[in-house]
Structure formats: C-alpha cells, structure tokens
Design an enzyme around this catalytic site. Structure first.
Site, PDB file in Angstrom:
ATOM      1  CE  LYS A 255      -3.057   2.920   2.674  1.00 36.57           C
ATOM      2  NZ  LYS A 255      -3.973   2.288   4.272  1.00 36.57           N
ATOM      3  CG  ASP A 260      -5.282   8.162   4.287  1.00 35.79           C
ATOM      4  OD1 ASP A 260      -6.217   8.534   3.841  1.00 35.79           O
ATOM      5  OD2 ASP A 260      -5.978   6.954   5.717  1.00 35.79           O
ATOM      6  CE  LYS A 267      -6.204   8.879   7.937  1.00 38.03           C
ATOM      7  NZ  LYS A 267      -7.159   8.400   8.876  1.00 38.03           N
ATOM      8  CG  ASP A 278      -1.478   5.668   4.918  1.00 38.24           C
ATOM      9  OD1 ASP A 278      -1.146   4.278   5.481  1.00 38.24           O
ATOM     10  OD2 ASP A 278      -3.293   6.029   4.208  1.00 38.24           O
ATOM     11  CG  ASP A 337      -9.665   7.913   7.078  1.00 42.34           C
ATOM     12  OD1 ASP A 337      -8.820   7.341   6.185  1.00 42.34           O
ATOM     13  OD2 ASP A 337      -9.546   8.342   8.356  1.00 42.34           O
ATOM     14  CD  GLU A 339      -6.598   5.371   2.874  1.00 44.23           C
ATOM     15  OE1 GLU A 339      -7.316   5.086   3.668  1.00 44.23           O
ATOM     16  OE2 GLU A 339      -5.441   5.113   3.247  1.00 44.23           O
ATOM     17  NE  ARG A 341     -10.355  -1.529   4.239  1.00 43.08           N
ATOM     18  CZ  ARG A 341     -10.804  -0.982   5.266  1.00 43.08           C
ATOM     19  NH1 ARG A 341     -12.242  -2.366   6.092  1.00 43.08           N
ATOM     20  NH2 ARG A 341     -10.583  -1.031   6.413  1.00 43.08           N
TER      21      ARG A 341
HETATM   22  N1  BES Z   1      -4.416   4.758   7.110  1.00 43.18           N
HETATM   23  C1  BES Z   1      -4.821   4.389   7.821  1.00 43.18           C
HETATM   24  C2  BES Z   1      -5.058   3.172   9.099  1.00 43.18           C
HETATM   25  C3  BES Z   1      -3.802   4.118   9.483  1.00 43.18           C
HETATM   26  C4  BES Z   1      -4.222   5.274  11.105  1.00 43.18           C
HETATM   27  C5  BES Z   1      -2.225   4.396   9.548  1.00 43.18           C
HETATM   28  C6  BES Z   1      -3.283   4.757  11.936  1.00 43.18           C
HETATM   29  C7  BES Z   1      -1.478   4.309  11.097  1.00 43.18           C
HETATM   30  C8  BES Z   1      -1.872   4.600  11.842  1.00 43.18           C
HETATM   31  C9  BES Z   1      -6.333   3.749   7.334  1.00 43.18           C
HETATM   32  O1  BES Z   1      -5.913   4.140   5.936  1.00 43.18           O
HETATM   33  C10 BES Z   1      -7.616   4.837   8.213  1.00 43.18           C
HETATM   34  O2  BES Z   1      -8.053   5.281   7.745  1.00 43.18           O
HETATM   35  N2  BES Z   1      -8.269   3.067   8.574  1.00 43.18           N
HETATM   36  C11 BES Z   1      -9.319   3.381   9.330  1.00 43.18           C
HETATM   37  C12 BES Z   1      -9.931   2.477   8.545  1.00 43.18           C
HETATM   38  C13 BES Z   1     -12.021   2.801   8.886  1.00 43.18           C
HETATM   39  C14 BES Z   1     -12.116   4.061   8.163  1.00 43.18           C
HETATM   40  C15 BES Z   1     -12.793   1.382   8.851  1.00 43.18           C
HETATM   41  C16 BES Z   1      -9.403   3.702  10.599  1.00 43.18           C
HETATM   42  O3  BES Z   1      -8.159   2.682  11.077  1.00 43.18           O
HETATM   43  O4  BES Z   1      -9.658   4.238  10.939  1.00 43.18           O
HETATM   44 ZN    ZN Z   2      -4.452   4.718   4.764  1.00 39.65          ZN
HETATM   45 MN    MN Z   3      -7.324   6.322   5.858  1.00 35.49          MN
END
Ligand code: BES
Ligand code: ZN
Ligand code: MN
Length: 491
Positions: A255, A260, A267, A278, A337, A339, A341
């Site tokens: 990824k 992000d 966010k 990210d 968010d 994204e 996957r």
């Molecule tokens: N890049 C984030 C995950 C992340 C969070 C990486 C903290 C490193 C540190 C990912 O894209 C994301 O935003 N995931 C969301 C998913 C949710 C919207 C289902 C999350 O983990 O809140």
């Molecule tokens: Zn992300």
């Molecule tokens: Mn995200």
C-alpha cells in the site's frame, strides 16, 4: 537520501592501539575474561579495565552492553568502549552490541578490536541499522559526514564476505526508512516511482504504469482513491529474477498512499501529519527488493506497489459511490478513509493475473484498529495458508520483528455485505482489522497462498527502538529477506 555508514574489516593488530583515534572498542567476556585487545588497552591505561572487572562493573552487565571510559590515559582515543560479549555470542547479542556501539558513537568514527569474535558480521549489521539518521531537511550544523566503522578481525576477509549480504539488507532497511520518513510534499507518487526506477541500476526490472495504463487494466478502485489528488496514481512493478527460469515468483504487494487525509471522510487535524507514513507497505516492498538485488538473491521475487494520494477535492470519490474493481466486483465506498484496501485489491488482482505467484504477501498501514489490538510491538498477520504463515512467523521471530497471527472467518466477511453492490469497503467498528483483511481476501484467487501484514502500528514509532531512532523502523524488510532466503532460494 541517507547512505550506509562506511564499514570496513581490517587485519587485527593490537600494536597500534595506543595511536588509534576516535572511539576504540575492546571486548571483555561476560565472565570477566579480557580479550587480547582488552589486555593491551588494560596495559596502556595502567589497569583501568581490570579495575572495572574487579570492582564488579560487569557483574550485572548483559551481553552487548558497553561501559565507556572517556579520554583514557595512555591512549590517543577519545573514548575506550568496553564491550561485554562472549566470543561465541549469539546473532542477537552481537547485533545488539553493534547497535549499542552505534548509539554511543553518535556519528563519530569507531574502531572495534574484534579479534576472533565469531559474529562480527552481525555486530556490523547492528551498527549499520542503528547508525541511521534522517537529517536531509535539517539545515543546521548536523554532523556533515557519518563516522566510519572499522572492525579489526583475525579473519578480516572471511568476515567481510559474511557481512556483505547482511549490509545489503541494512541498506534496504535504510531505503525503507527514508521513504517512510520523507514528507508527502517531497515523496509524491511521481517521486516515489522515480526512486524505485533508480534501482534499475541494481539489475531490477522496473515498470511504472501510469493512469492511462491503469484505466485500461480496469483498476477503478485504485484510481477512485487517487482521483481527488493532483498527484497522478501509479503502479510500480519491480522484478528480481535471481531464481530458476520457470520458478513462479513470490509476490510482494504494498500500500503506497503517499498521504492519507481520509478524503471526503476527512480525518481530524490532530496527528494527521503522521499519515505521511501511509505508504509504509510500499516502502517495505521497495526496500526489500533493494536488499534482494544488492545481495543477488537466488530467487524470483516481484514487488508491486500502488501509489496514490487520498485527498478531498471537487473530483474526489464521495461516500456512497460505487466503483468496479479490476476483478469485476463492485464496491460501495461507505468511508473514503478506508482507502488502502481499495488500492491493494486491484494491485493484488493484477499481481495474480500477471505473475501466477507461488505466494503473495501484502503489506499495508491498513487500520488504526490493529494499533488498538497489538500496539506498536507486533504487526497483524492474516493468512489463508498455515505453511506460508508459519514460515513467515518463524522468520520474523528469528529476526526479532514482532508479528502476531489474527483470525479470519465467514462471520467477519458477512460484515462487508452491501445493500446495493457486491460489498462495501468497511465492516463497522467491531474487528476493524479483521474485516479489512476479509475485504482483501475476496481478491485472493483459489490456490494462492497469501499473507496480509497490517503494519500500521510498527512501520513508524514515536520512541526509539533497539535498532532505529524515532520514526520509521523499516519493520519487515529483514524478516521478508529471511523468508526469501529460507524458503524461496535455490540451493
Ligand atoms: N491509513 C489509515 C490507517 C492508519 C491509522 C495507519 C493510524 C497508521 C496509523 C487507514 O487508511 C484508515 O484510515 N483506516 C481507517 C479505516 C476505517 C475508516 C474503517 C481507520 O483505521 O480508522
Ligand atoms: Zn490509509
Ligand atoms: Mn485512510
């Protein structure tokens, strides 16, 4: 970019110890036995090391620990570092010792009087890993050049030969850390692809697929993530062909979200700057490919990274949009968010269609939920194949990189059902890391052994570790390199 500290192996000779400058390291066994150079230093300092031994300075010392004497009398050195290490120290102890020395040296040059130390190669590795610094954006008087490490050894040439593949891996780790530490205005999708392309000089075959090519392949879920950004989405394909001509490769998929913001599902501001990491999965894949090429691994490995930026704009994907993946399945984007996957599913599908890999490992800073579950100590490991999974867990454990297996199952998969499309991109709050993995598994073909590594908690950390300063760790490069060495390399 940061480069590896110069490390050389020299013939062992105690006669010039008095004249050595910088930091000089001598070795004492945990039982208090002075190695030859320690005896010489003891004589030069009129018994300073023996006094340390007699007064119990080493009694509680762990293998790999260092006790320093500043400006030792009778020597030119600015410090005499007395390292506690058995001649037959384990790999881990020797690596830790190297790391301890690097930390203490702080960029000064170091001479290690290793004598007949068996794992001096691992000491070099630990030193290389821990001497990493990311100061390309500091204009003040940071130490201009890294001090060199010289390891004086009784079998200098043989030891240098043993250290070379380890230092190749350390160089891969450094590259991964550089990519992860780099801010998003510098490391754009285009810049990332350019840095990958530079590795052509190492004998890697590298292709960069642009948006037109991705459109043609039907990678609509990946493109839907990047469409709100002015930086163009790209997929980079890196091939290392060191194995048998007809051997199916191992595929590594990363990824690479260079930043992000969350997109329209924006966010919160606090801590958003961390999302510069990210692209960690892509960073690990790229650094691992570098390591394999540098040490000329006898294996076929392909690395594929999906490079996008997740930004809100008038052209960004909206919550509720439905997009079609390269596989043909449709996805309702509930949360922009989630994204990662959407990027991975297209790259994973492409990797399988094109390369028919013997195994596929994807890496991603995928979910915040994995940090809630495992903290910063272990990456989440998800797999459909016990043999490949156990092999990876063994490699990670051997190299001291935390990894913990998590479950998969139909009940979790059911959380992804969508009212209007084949699936939605989020499964709700419960088991967020597992439903993310379930989403990915829908894009794993029958018969492909697969591991998903959720590295959100381990890719970059706010406290220093044994082998890295604060920031990017490079987690995964060393374990993946070992997995390739142990399971995919021809004899
Ligand atoms: N890049 C984030 C995950 C992340 C969070 C990486 C903290 C490193 C540190 C990912 O894209 C994301 O935003 N995931 C969301 C998913 C949710 C919207 C289902 C999350 O983990 O809140
Ligand atoms: Zn992300
Ligand atoms: Mn995200």
């Amino acid at each position: 970019m940061s480069s590896l500290t110069p490390i050389t192996f020299a013939e062992f000779n105690t006669s010039d110890l008095a004249e050595a400058e910088g930091r000089v390291v001598v070795v004492v066994s945990p039982d208090g036995t002075l190695e030859p150079a320690a005896r010489t230093a003891n004589r030069l300092t009129k018994g300073a090391i023996m006094r340390m031994v007699e007064q119990g300075a080493f009694e509680k010392a762990k293998p790999g620990q260092v006790i320093s004497l500043a400006w030792p009398a009778g020597m030119k050195a600015e410090a005499l570092d007395v390292l506690v290490l058995a001649r037959a120290a384990t790999t881990a102890e020797a690596r830790k010792a190297g790391s301890a020395l690097a930390k203490r040296a702080g960029g000064k040059s170091v001479l290690v009087m290793a004598g007949a130390m068996r794992r001096a190669d691992e000491l070099a590795m630990g030193f290389a890993l821990r001497s990493y610094r990311f100061d390309t954006h500091k204009t003040a008087d940071v130490a201009a050049a890294d001090g060199a490490l010289t390891i004086a050894h009784k079998s200098a040439d043989a030891m240098a030969e043993k250290a070379a593949p380890l230092l190749a891996v350390a160089e891969g780790v450094h590259m991964t850390r550089d990519l992860i530490n780099e801010p998003a205005n510098v490391l754009t999708t285009t810049e990332f692809a350019a840095r990958a392309e530079e590795m052509k000089s190492l004998g890697l075959e590298i292709e960069v697929l642009d948006e037109a090519a991705l459109e043609k392949l039907g990678m609509r879920t990946l493109l839907s993530v990047g469409q709100g950004s002015d930086s163009p989405s790209k997929v980079v394909v890196m091939q290392w062909k060191g194995g048998a001509k007809d051997a199916a490769p191992l595929a590594l998929v990363g990824k690479g979200v260079v930043f992000d913001t969350g997109g329209i599902s924006l966010k919160p501001a606090g801590g958003m700057e961390d999302m510069t990491m990210d692209m960690g999965g892509a960073g690990v894949v790229t650094g691992t490919m570098r390591a394999l090429a540098l040490r000329k691994a006898k294996a076929n490995v392909v690395g594929l990274i999906g490079l996008v930026e997740n930004m809100p704009s008038g052209n960004a994907t909206r919550p509720g949009d439905v997009v079609t993946s390269m596989k043909g399945d449709t996805v309702e984007v509930i949360n922009t968010d989630a994204e990662g996957r959407l990027v991975l599913c297209d790259v994973m599908w492409y990797a399988q269609e094109r390369f028919k890999p013997a195994g596929m490992i994807d890496l991603a800073t995928l979910t915040g939920a994995i940090i809630i579950g495992l903290g910063h100590e272990n990456a989440g490991v998800f797999s459909n194949d016990d043999a490949l999974c156990n092999a990876f867990l063994k490699s990670a454990a051997a190299e001291g990189e935390g990894a913990w297996r998590m479950p998969l199952g139909k009940a979790y998969d059911d959380q992804l059902k969508s009212r209007i499309a084949d699936m939605k991109n989020v499964g709700g709050r419960p088991a967020g890391s597992i439903t993310a993995a379930q989403f990915l598994q829908r894009f794993v073909q029958d018969g492909t052994p697969w591991i998903h590594l959720d590295i959100a908690g381990v890719a970059s950390v706010k406290t220093e570790t044994d082998f890295a300063p604060k920031g990017a760790t490079g987690w995964g490069v060393i374990a993946l390199n070992r997995l390739v060495a142990d399971k995919f390399e021809a004899e």
